[in-house]
Design a protein around this motif. Sequence first.
Motif, PDB file in Angstrom:
ATOM      1  N   ASP A  33      -8.270   3.752  -2.117  1.00  0.00           N
ATOM      2  CA  ASP A  33      -9.542   3.795  -1.404  1.00  0.00           C
ATOM      3  C   ASP A  33     -10.090   5.217  -1.337  1.00  0.00           C
ATOM      4  N   THR A  41       0.843  -1.194   0.000  1.00  0.00           N
ATOM      5  CA  THR A  41       0.000   0.000   0.000  1.00  0.00           C
ATOM      6  C   THR A  41       0.878   1.245   0.000  1.00  0.00           C
ATOM      7  N   THR A  99     -19.435  -0.438  -7.563  1.00  0.00           N
ATOM      8  CA  THR A  99     -19.030   0.325  -6.382  1.00  0.00           C
ATOM      9  C   THR A  99     -19.574   1.744  -6.384  1.00  0.00           C
ATOM     10  N   SER A 110     -19.050  -2.420  -1.602  1.00  0.00           N
ATOM     11  CA  SER A 110     -17.660  -2.170  -1.244  1.00  0.00           C
ATOM     12  C   SER A 110     -16.762  -2.782  -2.323  1.00  0.00           C
ATOM     13  N   SER A 111     -15.504  -2.356  -2.355  1.00  0.00           N
ATOM     14  CA  SER A 111     -14.580  -2.897  -3.353  1.00  0.00           C
ATOM     15  C   SER A 111     -14.422  -4.404  -3.183  1.00  0.00           C
ATOM     16  N   SER A 112     -14.375  -4.892  -1.952  1.00  0.00           N
ATOM     17  CA  SER A 112     -14.201  -6.335  -1.724  1.00  0.00           C
ATOM     18  C   SER A 112     -15.441  -7.109  -2.164  1.00  0.00           C
ATOM     19  N   GLN A 123       0.231   7.022   2.503  1.00  0.00           N
ATOM     20  CA  GLN A 123      -0.935   7.895   2.359  1.00  0.00           C
ATOM     21  C   GLN A 123      -0.527   9.347   2.569  1.00  0.00           C
ATOM     22  N   PHE A 166      -6.594  -2.838  -4.138  1.00  0.00           N
ATOM     23  CA  PHE A 166      -7.329  -2.412  -2.948  1.00  0.00           C
ATOM     24  C   PHE A 166      -7.117  -3.370  -1.787  1.00  0.00           C
ATOM     25  N   GLU A 205     -13.645   6.856  -2.719  1.00  0.00           N
ATOM     26  CA  GLU A 205     -14.514   7.622  -1.825  1.00  0.00           C
ATOM     27  C   GLU A 205     -14.850   8.984  -2.415  1.00  0.00           C
TER      28      GLU A 205
END
Length: 265
Positions: free
Chosen positions: A88, A34, A227, A237-239, A37, A264, A92
């Motif tokens: 993510d 990841t 999504t 949700s993405s999952s 951020q 993700f 959003e």
Amino acid sequence: MSSSAVELMVSQTKSRIDVAALIRRAPSGYVQPTPTQRSLKADTIAAIDDAMQSMRESVEGLMSGTLDMGKAGAAALAARRSLETAPDLFLEVSRLKEKHEETYLHSVAVAGLMGRLAEQLDMDDAMVEEIGRAGILHDLGKLLIPNAILNKPGKLDKAEWRVIRSHPVLGYQRLLELGETSDLILDVCRLHHEALDGSGYPLRLRDDEISLAVRICTVCDVFDALTSVRPYKKAWSSSEAINWMYDQNNLFDRKLVLRLGSLFG
């Protein structure tokens, strides 16, 4: 597919397969770490706004008889870089846009997803950029559909569905008229609603008849639809979206679904 991709997707039971577990068991290096951020929400909003503005300028020129691939490429690059930094957060923020911007934003989101997926597949820079431009232009035909049908809040009748399902061919024909558009972009525009089992449209292609670029677009297009909030459904949700898509092995390239999920994970 026997109906539109969006209607087909949201009418199904969500998958029980845990794709996240499959991704965790993937070989080392398959899932990228990841990213830090470091981007604030305001930066992501600005990046998406820039991408949408570049897309608008590209499409406005296209509708008047010129096609500025530089603007299309700029929109795709802005979306891809924003998604790369904070995937993510990108999802959003992109869901907060106004309804009337839906078609533009959908194309920007799909372009960002396609570009990142192309990078995951180790495509060279030129191909990544071309894949991104194809994402920006894949739904061009929707801009040629009457707004009364495209934005209808209720259920479409059979005649209206036929009009909606004409958008891939309408966009393809428009790009052909303008000329100087690559075969890859033309194929993605015309064929992104094809399915591996031959149930898609407009040509009912199947399996190896569907190119990698088109498969990439199909996966990213459906993921963004699932999504996103629509008048007739809540956003998954993405999952949830990845799990469901993975379960539909007769529709999508499962390897690409897993790669998309890794963005993700």
